[in-house]
Scaffold this motif. Structure first.
Motif, mmCIF file in Angstrom:
data_model
loop_
_atom_site.group_PDB
_atom_site.id
_atom_site.type_symbol
_atom_site.label_atom_id
_atom_site.label_comp_id
_atom_site.label_asym_id
_atom_site.label_seq_id
_atom_site.Cartn_x
_atom_site.Cartn_y
_atom_site.Cartn_z
ATOM 1 N N ILE A 189 0.850 -1.188 0.000
ATOM 2 C CA ILE A 189 0.000 0.000 0.000
ATOM 3 C C ILE A 189 0.885 1.237 0.000
ATOM 4 O O ILE A 189 1.793 1.362 0.821
ATOM 5 N N LEU A 190 0.635 2.155 -0.921
ATOM 6 C CA LEU A 190 1.304 3.452 -0.968
ATOM 7 C C LEU A 190 0.261 4.492 -0.597
ATOM 8 O O LEU A 190 -0.771 4.602 -1.261
ATOM 9 N N GLU A 191 0.514 5.233 0.468
ATOM 10 C CA GLU A 191 -0.440 6.246 0.905
ATOM 11 C C GLU A 191 0.200 7.619 0.817
ATOM 12 O O GLU A 191 1.265 7.856 1.394
ATOM 13 N N VAL A 192 -0.444 8.504 0.067
ATOM 14 C CA VAL A 192 0.067 9.854 -0.155
ATOM 15 C C VAL A 192 -0.873 10.830 0.545
ATOM 16 O O VAL A 192 -2.087 10.780 0.352
ATOM 17 N N SER A 193 -0.292 11.698 1.365
ATOM 18 C CA SER A 193 -1.101 12.677 2.085
ATOM 19 C C SER A 193 -0.424 14.046 2.015
ATOM 20 O O SER A 193 0.739 14.161 1.672
ATOM 21 N N ARG A 194 -1.192 15.048 2.357
ATOM 22 C CA ARG A 194 -0.704 16.418 2.305
ATOM 23 C C ARG A 194 -0.531 16.937 3.727
ATOM 24 O O ARG A 194 -1.336 16.683 4.601
ATOM 25 N N GLU A 195 0.557 17.679 3.899
ATOM 26 C CA GLU A 195 0.774 18.424 5.139
ATOM 27 C C GLU A 195 1.208 19.816 4.707
ATOM 28 O O GLU A 195 2.336 20.004 4.246
ATOM 29 N N GLY A 196 0.300 20.762 4.789
ATOM 30 C CA GLY A 196 0.577 22.102 4.272
ATOM 31 C C GLY A 196 0.702 22.041 2.768
ATOM 32 O O GLY A 196 -0.145 21.492 2.081
ATOM 33 N N ALA A 197 1.799 22.574 2.244
ATOM 34 C CA ALA A 197 2.018 22.571 0.796
ATOM 35 C C ALA A 197 2.855 21.382 0.342
ATOM 36 O O ALA A 197 3.241 21.303 -0.815
ATOM 37 N N ALA A 198 3.146 20.447 1.247
ATOM 38 C CA ALA A 198 3.998 19.301 0.906
ATOM 39 C C ALA A 198 3.202 18.009 0.905
ATOM 40 O O ALA A 198 2.261 17.848 1.679
ATOM 41 N N LEU A 199 3.595 17.114 0.016
ATOM 42 C CA LEU A 199 3.024 15.764 0.005
ATOM 43 C C LEU A 199 4.008 14.828 0.697
ATOM 44 O O LEU A 199 5.221 14.973 0.557
ATOM 45 N N PHE A 200 3.460 13.869 1.430
ATOM 46 C CA PHE A 200 4.259 12.836 2.071
ATOM 47 C C PHE A 200 3.699 11.495 1.652
ATOM 48 O O PHE A 200 2.495 11.352 1.436
ATOM 49 N N ALA A 201 4.559 10.502 1.523
ATOM 50 C CA ALA A 201 4.103 9.167 1.140
ATOM 51 C C ALA A 201 4.689 8.147 2.103
ATOM 52 O O ALA A 201 5.831 8.280 2.552
ATOM 53 N N VAL A 202 3.884 7.147 2.434
ATOM 54 C CA VAL A 202 4.349 6.026 3.246
ATOM 55 C C VAL A 202 3.980 4.740 2.532
ATOM 56 O O VAL A 202 2.996 4.676 1.786
ATOM 57 N N LEU A 203 4.791 3.719 2.760
ATOM 58 C CA LEU A 203 4.574 2.412 2.149
ATOM 59 C C LEU A 203 4.297 1.410 3.259
ATOM 60 O O LEU A 203 4.993 1.403 4.272
ATOM 61 N N THR A 204 3.279 0.567 3.055
ATOM 62 C CA THR A 204 2.950 -0.493 4.003
ATOM 63 C C THR A 204 3.170 -1.826 3.319
ATOM 64 O O THR A 204 2.711 -2.037 2.186
ATOM 65 N N PHE A 205 3.881 -2.733 4.006
ATOM 66 C CA PHE A 205 4.168 -4.071 3.488
ATOM 67 C C PHE A 205 4.279 -5.013 4.683
ATOM 68 O O PHE A 205 5.014 -4.715 5.631
ATOM 69 N N GLU A 206 3.564 -6.119 4.630
ATOM 70 C CA GLU A 206 3.572 -7.115 5.701
ATOM 71 C C GLU A 206 3.337 -6.483 7.065
ATOM 72 O O GLU A 206 3.967 -6.831 8.051
ATOM 73 N N GLY A 207 2.433 -5.504 7.133
ATOM 74 C CA GLY A 207 2.090 -4.860 8.395
ATOM 75 C C GLY A 207 3.079 -3.820 8.872
ATOM 76 O O GLY A 207 2.845 -3.147 9.872
ATOM 77 N N GLU A 208 4.198 -3.654 8.190
ATOM 78 C CA GLU A 208 5.202 -2.652 8.540
ATOM 79 C C GLU A 208 4.966 -1.399 7.693
ATOM 80 O O GLU A 208 4.590 -1.496 6.527
ATOM 81 N N VAL A 209 5.230 -0.239 8.288
ATOM 82 C CA VAL A 209 5.052 1.035 7.588
ATOM 83 C C VAL A 209 6.381 1.785 7.584
ATOM 84 O O VAL A 209 7.071 1.830 8.595
ATOM 85 N N ALA A 210 6.730 2.359 6.430
ATOM 86 C CA ALA A 210 7.955 3.154 6.307
ATOM 87 C C ALA A 210 7.696 4.317 5.361
ATOM 88 O O ALA A 210 6.873 4.217 4.451
ATOM 89 N N PRO A 211 8.390 5.432 5.578
ATOM 90 C CA PRO A 211 8.275 6.542 4.630
ATOM 91 C C PRO A 211 8.725 6.081 3.239
ATOM 92 O O PRO A 211 9.694 5.345 3.115
ATOM 93 N N TRP A 212 7.996 6.526 2.208
ATOM 94 C CA TRP A 212 8.373 6.200 0.834
ATOM 95 C C TRP A 212 9.404 7.209 0.367
ATOM 96 O O TRP A 212 9.270 8.390 0.688
ATOM 97 N N PRO A 213 10.432 6.784 -0.345
ATOM 98 C CA PRO A 213 10.607 5.445 -0.898
ATOM 99 C C PRO A 213 11.135 4.469 0.162
ATOM 100 O O PRO A 213 11.875 4.855 1.068
#
Length: 160
Positions: free
Chosen positions: A51-75
């Protein structure tokens, strides 16, 4: 220790500066198709959803990746048991129209494998609303090239 280094490196490198207009990239995307560039072999994407989740915080986009229940900032590079450790020279950018994401990074060798991976990811929201693109992986043993592969990848937006 490596997770702290990985998260710090990615958080510093990952903000994707974007105008305040909504981005079509925002949302939760599930990997639904992953094949080699030649079109061969559908790789198992449903056994451990990516799962790649992209969200906004102010004027910046942030993305996180979920795999096997673990989450890490993308890339981030999924590996057995979690995510592989990345070198701190992560590069992330977006297209000016807010429809594309790009990253290049290096996956560091492990104690059991001396191979370094140089990875480039390129994704763009297509006319059908899917996030499509490639993940190019080049293998190196020291400075010696050791081959590589390219995955064609398709993510579909998850409805909430």
């Amino acid at each position: 220790m490596w997770r702290t280094t990985l998260i710090a490196a990615c958080l510093i490198a990952s903000p994707l500066a974007l105008a305040s207009t909504p981005s079509v990239l925002e949302g939760r995307w599930q990997l639904v198709s992953q094949t080699y560039e030649s079109g061969e072999r559908q790789l198992g994407v449903s056994e451990s959803p990516v799962i790649l989740e992209v969200s906004r915080e102010g004027a910046a986009l942030f993305a996180v990746l979920t795999f096997e229940g673990e989450v890490a900032p993308w890339p981030a590079y999924p590996a057995p048991g979690g995510f592989a450790e990345l070198a701190p020279n992560v590069s992330v950018r977006h297209d000016a129209d807010g429809r594309g994401l790009h990253a290049s990074y290096v996956v560091l060798p492990t104690e059991s494998d001396s191979t370094t991976l140089r990875v480039e990811e390129h994704y763009r929201v297509d006319d059908e609303g899917r996030l499509v693109g490639t993940m190019n992986v080049r293998l190196f043993n020291g400075d010696k090239p050791g081959g590589g592969f390219t995955w064609q990848r398709t993510f579909e937006r998850e409805e909430r």
